[in-house]
Design a protein around this motif. Structure first.
Motif, PDB file in Angstrom:
ATOM      1  N   SER A 149      34.761  17.433 -13.279  1.00  0.00           N
ATOM      2  CA  SER A 149      35.662  18.360 -14.069  1.00  0.00           C
ATOM      3  C   SER A 149      37.068  18.564 -13.046  1.00  0.00           C
ATOM      4  O   SER A 149      37.988  18.812 -13.944  1.00  0.00           O
ATOM      5  CB  SER A 149      35.166  19.924 -13.951  1.00  0.00           C
ATOM      6  OG  SER A 149      34.912  20.424 -12.715  1.00  0.00           O
ATOM      7  N   ASN A 156      28.904  18.556 -22.292  1.00  0.00           N
ATOM      8  CA  ASN A 156      30.105  18.569 -21.517  1.00  0.00           C
ATOM      9  C   ASN A 156      30.043  17.497 -20.404  1.00  0.00           C
ATOM     10  O   ASN A 156      29.076  16.541 -20.781  1.00  0.00           O
ATOM     11  CB  ASN A 156      30.303  19.862 -20.880  1.00  0.00           C
ATOM     12  CG  ASN A 156      29.089  20.379 -19.938  1.00  0.00           C
ATOM     13  OD1 ASN A 156      28.241  19.293 -19.618  1.00  0.00           O
ATOM     14  ND2 ASN A 156      29.416  21.484 -19.329  1.00  0.00           N
ATOM     15  N   GLN A 157      30.852  17.366 -19.526  1.00  0.00           N
ATOM     16  CA  GLN A 157      31.376  16.403 -18.475  1.00  0.00           C
ATOM     17  C   GLN A 157      29.773  16.270 -17.736  1.00  0.00           C
ATOM     18  O   GLN A 157      29.575  15.318 -17.415  1.00  0.00           O
ATOM     19  CB  GLN A 157      32.273  16.758 -17.617  1.00  0.00           C
ATOM     20  CG  GLN A 157      33.684  16.449 -18.526  1.00  0.00           C
ATOM     21  CD  GLN A 157      35.168  16.485 -17.487  1.00  0.00           C
ATOM     22  OE1 GLN A 157      34.877  17.545 -17.016  1.00  0.00           O
ATOM     23  NE2 GLN A 157      35.647  15.567 -17.370  1.00  0.00           N
ATOM     24  N   GLU A 193      39.831   8.914 -15.879  1.00  0.00           N
ATOM     25  CA  GLU A 193      39.558   9.806 -17.209  1.00  0.00           C
ATOM     26  C   GLU A 193      40.567   9.826 -18.206  1.00  0.00           C
ATOM     27  O   GLU A 193      41.649  10.117 -18.057  1.00  0.00           O
ATOM     28  CB  GLU A 193      38.804  11.064 -16.747  1.00  0.00           C
ATOM     29  CG  GLU A 193      37.831  11.260 -15.786  1.00  0.00           C
ATOM     30  CD  GLU A 193      36.439  11.000 -16.440  1.00  0.00           C
ATOM     31  OE1 GLU A 193      36.305  10.984 -18.006  1.00  0.00           O
ATOM     32  OE2 GLU A 193      35.524  10.921 -15.998  1.00  0.00           O
ATOM     33  N   SER A 194      39.942   9.323 -19.437  1.00  0.00           N
ATOM     34  CA  SER A 194      41.021   9.412 -20.598  1.00  0.00           C
ATOM     35  C   SER A 194      41.686  10.746 -20.836  1.00  0.00           C
ATOM     36  O   SER A 194      42.720  11.013 -20.976  1.00  0.00           O
ATOM     37  CB  SER A 194      40.533   8.878 -21.872  1.00  0.00           C
ATOM     38  OG  SER A 194      39.555   9.870 -22.255  1.00  0.00           O
ATOM     39  N   ASP A 195      40.915  11.978 -20.640  1.00  0.00           N
ATOM     40  CA  ASP A 195      41.286  13.274 -20.762  1.00  0.00           C
ATOM     41  C   ASP A 195      42.294  13.842 -19.862  1.00  0.00           C
ATOM     42  O   ASP A 195      43.104  14.700 -19.959  1.00  0.00           O
ATOM     43  CB  ASP A 195      39.940  14.297 -20.898  1.00  0.00           C
ATOM     44  CG  ASP A 195      39.208  14.117 -22.187  1.00  0.00           C
ATOM     45  OD1 ASP A 195      39.497  13.305 -22.968  1.00  0.00           O
ATOM     46  OD2 ASP A 195      38.120  14.945 -21.924  1.00  0.00           O
ATOM     47  N   ASP A 218      48.413  20.072 -26.806  1.00  0.00           N
ATOM     48  CA  ASP A 218      47.031  19.811 -27.353  1.00  0.00           C
ATOM     49  C   ASP A 218      46.577  18.736 -26.079  1.00  0.00           C
ATOM     50  O   ASP A 218      45.396  18.810 -25.832  1.00  0.00           O
ATOM     51  CB  ASP A 218      47.080  18.814 -28.574  1.00  0.00           C
ATOM     52  CG  ASP A 218      47.317  19.762 -29.955  1.00  0.00           C
ATOM     53  OD1 ASP A 218      47.447  21.006 -29.585  1.00  0.00           O
ATOM     54  OD2 ASP A 218      47.784  19.284 -30.685  1.00  0.00           O
ATOM     55  N   ALA A 219      47.304  17.861 -25.702  1.00  0.00           N
ATOM     56  CA  ALA A 219      46.964  16.980 -24.398  1.00  0.00           C
ATOM     57  C   ALA A 219      46.715  17.944 -23.378  1.00  0.00           C
ATOM     58  O   ALA A 219      45.568  17.389 -22.718  1.00  0.00           O
ATOM     59  CB  ALA A 219      47.996  15.999 -24.224  1.00  0.00           C
ATOM     60  N   LYS A 271      43.404  19.539 -23.928  1.00  0.00           N
ATOM     61  CA  LYS A 271      42.010  18.466 -23.876  1.00  0.00           C
ATOM     62  C   LYS A 271      41.759  18.172 -22.525  1.00  0.00           C
ATOM     63  O   LYS A 271      40.494  18.116 -22.234  1.00  0.00           O
ATOM     64  CB  LYS A 271      42.674  17.075 -24.557  1.00  0.00           C
ATOM     65  CG  LYS A 271      41.467  16.362 -24.427  1.00  0.00           C
ATOM     66  CD  LYS A 271      42.015  15.027 -25.621  1.00  0.00           C
ATOM     67  CE  LYS A 271      40.802  13.916 -25.480  1.00  0.00           C
ATOM     68  NZ  LYS A 271      41.284  12.705 -26.269  1.00  0.00           N
ATOM     69  N   ALA A 272      42.599  18.340 -21.372  1.00  0.00           N
ATOM     70  CA  ALA A 272      42.381  18.256 -20.099  1.00  0.00           C
ATOM     71  C   ALA A 272      41.512  19.312 -19.585  1.00  0.00           C
ATOM     72  O   ALA A 272      40.853  19.304 -18.631  1.00  0.00           O
ATOM     73  CB  ALA A 272      43.526  17.594 -19.248  1.00  0.00           C
ATOM     74  N   PRO A 319      39.580  22.084 -21.150  1.00  0.00           N
ATOM     75  CA  PRO A 319      39.194  22.611 -22.361  1.00  0.00           C
ATOM     76  C   PRO A 319      38.547  23.909 -22.197  1.00  0.00           C
ATOM     77  O   PRO A 319      38.474  25.086 -23.037  1.00  0.00           O
ATOM     78  CB  PRO A 319      38.293  21.855 -22.861  1.00  0.00           C
ATOM     79  CG  PRO A 319      37.652  20.966 -21.661  1.00  0.00           C
ATOM     80  CD  PRO A 319      39.028  20.825 -20.918  1.00  0.00           C
TER      81      PRO A 319
END
Length: 369
Positions: free
Chosen positions: A14, A62-63, A102-104, A298-299, A302-303, A305
């Motif tokens: 996380s 979740n992660q 990580e893409s997030d 929003d981005a 997303k990182a 949440p």
């Protein structure tokens, strides 16, 4: 397996410290069931645990869930002849995952994110640096630096000035700053007189700038008098704009509380300031051209949440709208003050703002990713 330190990065990926993430959960990292687990005959939770969030009780992955599934899959074809070898294998896999982008996180790894959230400016040299030339022609595009030079100039010219009873700048300095900053924009004298402030608190930009300038060690307040420091005078007289900017950058990001002077109902979540460097990374990744503020927010969400879980609200839509406002404010306001972000909105349209990184951003912010 070695015990995980409370302040170490959480193994779930996380980016948070272990004590703020999975430490208090049963088994430290919970094998949260998924809908597929239920279809295979599993149950969601035999006993309700008060440490679990609402979404976890629903079995939403979740992660941590993803990490456990990866571990299970990796262990299926392994043959260990001792517990120690299995623990070494698992530790190595988790360590490797912590260094995986990580893409997030927009290409950052959990370890990099952890450093960003918990490291000082000097500790982040392996992630980014701030350096480059700044000339007098850049001042109009850097509100914080422009206010700094104006304040230092005033203090050199006038000498120490008496602060108000609340420790704020006196009215004369406030009016001088306002006339220089906003006076030329308002040609109607009567309207300009109506708008002129009477105290520093009426000008949040000046108030916050003064806090940053003082934190940067360029001015001081002693015995209820504001004066320029020896270092501030030297840098000003030598025209060291790059050094002054660097000091302001560090003071803004790591020294001054972003909620100073803000009402409680408009208070920013501490994470918004804590993630300052990630905010810049996000802007550099997504705002190379005109980008709606909503896309940037929003981005960010997303990182992070779990940000919504820190607020108690029975109306998720209203909460998200509130978070959009404070996250957007933190993402936009401070980079604009540093001259790193440009407002490209069409002022004639009543819509959300659009922004893009400035030429100064490209010149000063250097990533080592």
């Amino acid at each position: 397996m070695d015990k995980i330190g409370r302040n170490e990065p959480c193994p779930c990926g996380s980016g948070k410290k272990y004590k703020h993430c999975c430490q208090g959960r049963p088994g430290n990292i919970i094998p949260f069931p998924t809908p597929s687990d239920k279809q295979d005959g599993g149950t969601f939770f035999e006993e309700e645990d008060e440490n679990l969030t609402f979404m976890e009780r629903l079995g939403t992955p979740n992660q941590a869930t993803g990490v456990l599934h990866e571990l299970r899959k990796a262990l299926e074809n392994q043959d260990f002849n001792s517990t120690a070898k299995m623990e070494t294998f698992v530790a190595s896999m988790i360590e490797s995952r912590q260094d995986t982008p990580e893409s997030d996180f927009l290409g950052l790894s959990p370890n990099q994110m952890h450093s960003i959230l918990h490291g000082s400016f000097d500790e982040l040299g392996s992630i980014f640096t701030v350096s480059g030339q700044i000339g007098p022609e850049d001042l109009p595009a850097i509100p914080l630096l422009k206010a700094t030079m104006a304040l230092l100039d005033f203090l050199i010219e006038s000498g120490p000035v008496k602060a108000t009873a609340k420790g704020n700048l006196p009215k004369a300095m406030v009016l001088r700053w306002w006339d220089q900053e906003f006076g030329p924009r308002t040609k109607d004298e009567s309207f300009r007189s109506f708008l002129r402030p009477v105290k520093e608190q009426d000008c949040w930009s000046l108030y916050f700038s003064r806090l940053v300038i003082r934190k940067a060690g360029l001015i001081k307040l002693h015995e209820y008098k504001f004066s320029i420091t020896d270092r501030g005078r030297k840098l000003f007289e030598q025209g060291k704009l790059e050094t002054i900017y660097h000091e302001l950058f560090v003071a803004l990001g790591w020294g001054v509380d972003w909620n100073a002077g803000r009402d409680d109902y408009r208070a920013l979540h501490p994470l918004v300031q804590q993630s300052f460097v990630f905010n810049l990374h996000l802007l550099g990744s997504l705002a190379k051209n005109r980008t709606p503020e909503t896309t940037l927010v929003d981005a960010y969400m997303k990182a992070f949440p779990t940000l919504m879980e820190d607020y108690n609200s029975s109306n998720p839509e209203m909460l998200r709208a509130y978070l959009n406002g404070i996250v957007g404010y933190g993402l936009i306001t401070y980079p604009v003050e540093l001259g790193l972000l440009e407002d490209t909105s069409d002022s004639m349209l009543l819509s959300k703002g659009e922004y893009r990184i400035s030429p100064l951003f490209k010149r000063l912010i250097h990533w080592k990713l």
